[in-house]
Design a protein around this motif. Sequence first.
Motif, PDB file in Angstrom:
ATOM      1  N   GLY A   1      -5.389   0.767  -2.525  1.00  0.00           N
ATOM      2  CA  GLY A   1      -6.311   1.381  -1.573  1.00  0.00           C
ATOM      3  C   GLY A   1      -6.961   0.426  -0.605  1.00  0.00           C
ATOM      4  O   GLY A   1      -7.817   0.840   0.182  1.00  0.00           O
ATOM      5  N   LYS A   2      -6.575  -0.851  -0.647  1.00  0.00           N
ATOM      6  CA  LYS A   2      -7.188  -1.840   0.242  1.00  0.00           C
ATOM      7  C   LYS A   2      -6.319  -2.136   1.470  1.00  0.00           C
ATOM      8  O   LYS A   2      -6.513  -3.143   2.144  1.00  0.00           O
ATOM      9  CB  LYS A   2      -7.471  -3.128  -0.537  1.00  0.00           C
ATOM     10  CG  LYS A   2      -8.551  -2.946  -1.600  1.00  0.00           C
ATOM     11  CD  LYS A   2      -8.818  -4.220  -2.381  1.00  0.00           C
ATOM     12  CE  LYS A   2      -7.697  -4.526  -3.359  1.00  0.00           C
ATOM     13  NZ  LYS A   2      -8.032  -5.655  -4.258  1.00  0.00           N
ATOM     14  N   PHE A   3      -5.372  -1.250   1.764  1.00  0.00           N
ATOM     15  CA  PHE A   3      -4.563  -1.343   2.966  1.00  0.00           C
ATOM     16  C   PHE A   3      -4.565   0.036   3.608  1.00  0.00           C
ATOM     17  O   PHE A   3      -4.477   1.053   2.919  1.00  0.00           O
ATOM     18  CB  PHE A   3      -3.132  -1.776   2.618  1.00  0.00           C
ATOM     19  CG  PHE A   3      -2.277  -2.062   3.821  1.00  0.00           C
ATOM     20  CD1 PHE A   3      -2.561  -3.128   4.658  1.00  0.00           C
ATOM     21  CD2 PHE A   3      -1.193  -1.251   4.129  1.00  0.00           C
ATOM     22  CE1 PHE A   3      -1.779  -3.393   5.771  1.00  0.00           C
ATOM     23  CE2 PHE A   3      -0.399  -1.505   5.231  1.00  0.00           C
ATOM     24  CZ  PHE A   3      -0.689  -2.577   6.057  1.00  0.00           C
ATOM     25  N   GLY A   4      -4.665   0.083   4.913  1.00  0.00           N
ATOM     26  CA  GLY A   4      -4.898   1.345   5.603  1.00  0.00           C
ATOM     27  C   GLY A   4      -3.741   2.309   5.690  1.00  0.00           C
ATOM     28  O   GLY A   4      -3.928   3.453   6.094  1.00  0.00           O
ATOM     29  N   VAL A   5      -2.534   1.865   5.345  1.00  0.00           N
ATOM     30  CA  VAL A   5      -1.373   2.757   5.418  1.00  0.00           C
ATOM     31  C   VAL A   5      -0.801   2.973   4.026  1.00  0.00           C
ATOM     32  O   VAL A   5      -0.559   2.019   3.290  1.00  0.00           O
ATOM     33  CB  VAL A   5      -0.287   2.169   6.343  1.00  0.00           C
ATOM     34  CG1 VAL A   5       0.995   2.980   6.241  1.00  0.00           C
ATOM     35  CG2 VAL A   5      -0.777   2.152   7.789  1.00  0.00           C
ATOM     36  N   LYS A   6      -0.597   4.240   3.674  1.00  0.00           N
ATOM     37  CA  LYS A   6      -0.024   4.591   2.382  1.00  0.00           C
ATOM     38  C   LYS A   6       1.195   5.477   2.587  1.00  0.00           C
ATOM     39  O   LYS A   6       1.123   6.497   3.277  1.00  0.00           O
ATOM     40  CB  LYS A   6      -1.055   5.337   1.532  1.00  0.00           C
ATOM     41  CG  LYS A   6      -0.521   5.899   0.219  1.00  0.00           C
ATOM     42  CD  LYS A   6      -0.079   4.798  -0.736  1.00  0.00           C
ATOM     43  CE  LYS A   6       0.372   5.379  -2.073  1.00  0.00           C
ATOM     44  NZ  LYS A   6       0.838   4.318  -3.000  1.00  0.00           N
ATOM     45  N   VAL A   7       2.312   5.073   1.997  1.00  0.00           N
ATOM     46  CA  VAL A   7       3.524   5.886   1.986  1.00  0.00           C
ATOM     47  C   VAL A   7       3.699   6.410   0.568  1.00  0.00           C
ATOM     48  O   VAL A   7       3.613   5.653  -0.401  1.00  0.00           O
ATOM     49  CB  VAL A   7       4.757   5.059   2.404  1.00  0.00           C
ATOM     50  CG1 VAL A   7       6.008   5.930   2.393  1.00  0.00           C
ATOM     51  CG2 VAL A   7       4.555   4.453   3.787  1.00  0.00           C
ATOM     52  N   PHE A   8       3.948   7.712   0.444  1.00  0.00           N
ATOM     53  CA  PHE A   8       4.008   8.311  -0.894  1.00  0.00           C
ATOM     54  C   PHE A   8       5.080   9.395  -0.948  1.00  0.00           C
ATOM     55  O   PHE A   8       5.162  10.222  -0.049  1.00  0.00           O
ATOM     56  CB  PHE A   8       2.651   8.918  -1.233  1.00  0.00           C
ATOM     57  CG  PHE A   8       2.558   9.479  -2.614  1.00  0.00           C
ATOM     58  CD1 PHE A   8       2.338   8.650  -3.700  1.00  0.00           C
ATOM     59  CD2 PHE A   8       2.700  10.843  -2.834  1.00  0.00           C
ATOM     60  CE1 PHE A   8       2.252   9.180  -4.978  1.00  0.00           C
ATOM     61  CE2 PHE A   8       2.616  11.371  -4.106  1.00  0.00           C
ATOM     62  CZ  PHE A   8       2.398  10.532  -5.181  1.00  0.00           C
ATOM     63  N   PRO A   9       5.899   9.377  -2.024  1.00  0.00           N
ATOM     64  CA  PRO A   9       6.047   8.340  -3.058  1.00  0.00           C
ATOM     65  C   PRO A   9       6.743   7.099  -2.469  1.00  0.00           C
ATOM     66  O   PRO A   9       7.428   7.188  -1.459  1.00  0.00           O
ATOM     67  CB  PRO A   9       6.937   9.006  -4.115  1.00  0.00           C
ATOM     68  CG  PRO A   9       7.042  10.456  -3.743  1.00  0.00           C
ATOM     69  CD  PRO A   9       6.795  10.534  -2.283  1.00  0.00           C
ATOM     70  N   ASP A  10       6.601   5.980  -3.157  1.00  0.00           N
ATOM     71  CA  ASP A  10       7.130   4.735  -2.603  1.00  0.00           C
ATOM     72  C   ASP A  10       7.919   3.895  -3.606  1.00  0.00           C
ATOM     73  O   ASP A  10       8.252   2.739  -3.324  1.00  0.00           O
ATOM     74  CB  ASP A  10       5.999   3.890  -2.038  1.00  0.00           C
ATOM     75  CG  ASP A  10       5.011   3.444  -3.116  1.00  0.00           C
ATOM     76  OD1 ASP A  10       5.184   3.843  -4.284  1.00  0.00           O
ATOM     77  OD2 ASP A  10       4.070   2.699  -2.779  1.00  0.00           O
ATOM     78  N   SER A  11       8.218   4.446  -4.782  1.00  0.00           N
ATOM     79  CA  SER A  11       8.825   3.630  -5.840  1.00  0.00           C
ATOM     80  C   SER A  11      10.154   3.006  -5.417  1.00  0.00           C
ATOM     81  O   SER A  11      10.478   1.891  -5.827  1.00  0.00           O
ATOM     82  CB  SER A  11       9.035   4.464  -7.112  1.00  0.00           C
ATOM     83  OG  SER A  11       9.845   5.594  -6.849  1.00  0.00           O
ATOM     84  N   ASP A  12      10.918   3.695  -4.573  1.00  0.00           N
ATOM     85  CA  ASP A  12      12.244   3.201  -4.195  1.00  0.00           C
ATOM     86  C   ASP A  12      12.223   2.296  -2.965  1.00  0.00           C
ATOM     87  O   ASP A  12      13.226   1.662  -2.648  1.00  0.00           O
ATOM     88  CB  ASP A  12      13.200   4.374  -3.950  1.00  0.00           C
ATOM     89  CG  ASP A  12      12.694   5.307  -2.867  1.00  0.00           C
ATOM     90  OD1 ASP A  12      11.465   5.496  -2.780  1.00  0.00           O
ATOM     91  OD2 ASP A  12      13.519   5.847  -2.111  1.00  0.00           O
ATOM     92  N   ILE A  13      11.083   2.229  -2.263  1.00  0.00           N
ATOM     93  CA  ILE A  13      11.016   1.413  -1.047  1.00  0.00           C
ATOM     94  C   ILE A  13       9.791   0.503  -1.050  1.00  0.00           C
ATOM     95  O   ILE A  13       9.357   0.019  -0.011  1.00  0.00           O
ATOM     96  CB  ILE A  13      10.995   2.293   0.216  1.00  0.00           C
ATOM     97  CG1 ILE A  13       9.863   3.320   0.126  1.00  0.00           C
ATOM     98  CG2 ILE A  13      12.326   2.983   0.447  1.00  0.00           C
ATOM     99  CD1 ILE A  13       9.668   4.111   1.402  1.00  0.00           C
ATOM    100  N   LYS A  14       9.243   0.269  -2.225  1.00  0.00           N
ATOM    101  CA  LYS A  14       7.998  -0.496  -2.318  1.00  0.00           C
ATOM    102  C   LYS A  14       8.133  -1.906  -1.730  1.00  0.00           C
ATOM    103  O   LYS A  14       7.212  -2.412  -1.085  1.00  0.00           O
ATOM    104  CB  LYS A  14       7.545  -0.586  -3.769  1.00  0.00           C
ATOM    105  CG  LYS A  14       6.113  -1.092  -3.927  1.00  0.00           C
ATOM    106  CD  LYS A  14       5.655  -1.006  -5.358  1.00  0.00           C
ATOM    107  CE  LYS A  14       4.172  -1.353  -5.465  1.00  0.00           C
ATOM    108  NZ  LYS A  14       3.827  -2.604  -4.804  1.00  0.00           N
TER     109      LYS A  14
END
Length: 242
Positions: free
Chosen positions: A214-227
């Motif tokens: 949560g300390k970065f302004g962009v969140k992609v979800f779900p992201d397990s395969d492209i983390k």
Amino acid sequence: MTDGAAKAYRDKADSIKETFFGRKDITFHEPLMRNREGIYYFNGDLKKQSEFDQAINQMVVESDFVVFGTGVRKTAFEKEFVESGIDPYLPTDAYSVAIVMLLERYVDYLAHSPESQMGRVTFESQGPREDAEHQLEYARVLVDGTQWVSETAFRNWLEPGLLFRPKSNSDPAELADMVARDLFEWIRNGCTGTPGRWDVIGRKIYWRGDGQMGKFGVKVFPDSDIKELIDQHRKVCMGPGN
């Protein structure tokens, strides 16, 4: 964006519109601008197209704002979370998930900002029912909190009411439109590449500490395969040495 920064943006946007179109009563729209459609075609004048792009990019650079964004990969979300019911804390609607994750990051920014200030949330109006649904989700977060952020934190840092307004004339919602388009194209391409104004907008993305949880302004979800790809982008935005 503060009220003062919003006014400065409107002045810059009005000036660009006067210069290139001779009027201020128009609204910047993506992807029309990057695809050079309609008024942005400038009758095929390549020089004017280039000058317009440079003016917009410079306006983005000079405008004082912080970027937050959430991209929900709908197919993966529905398969991994909605159908399986694996996470009872998450809403099952993609838009609601985006609101929740966006607010978690916005509150982190407000809580760690040098100047204590309450956050105000404005939605682009989409229609009576849609606006009501978004207001309901916002209220739920302030009342119940989320798995990661308490309801008290949301209430401490966010104003309880929402603003809804259509995007018209020169308004900071134009910037949100540009950001949203770049995020959409970046996520659609597997979180690789540099669409549109990506290099310029990337400098505005919020980050704190290591950028995790949560300390970065962009969140992609779900992201397990492209983390790994997302982590690479985060490091670029955070600058050298991170």
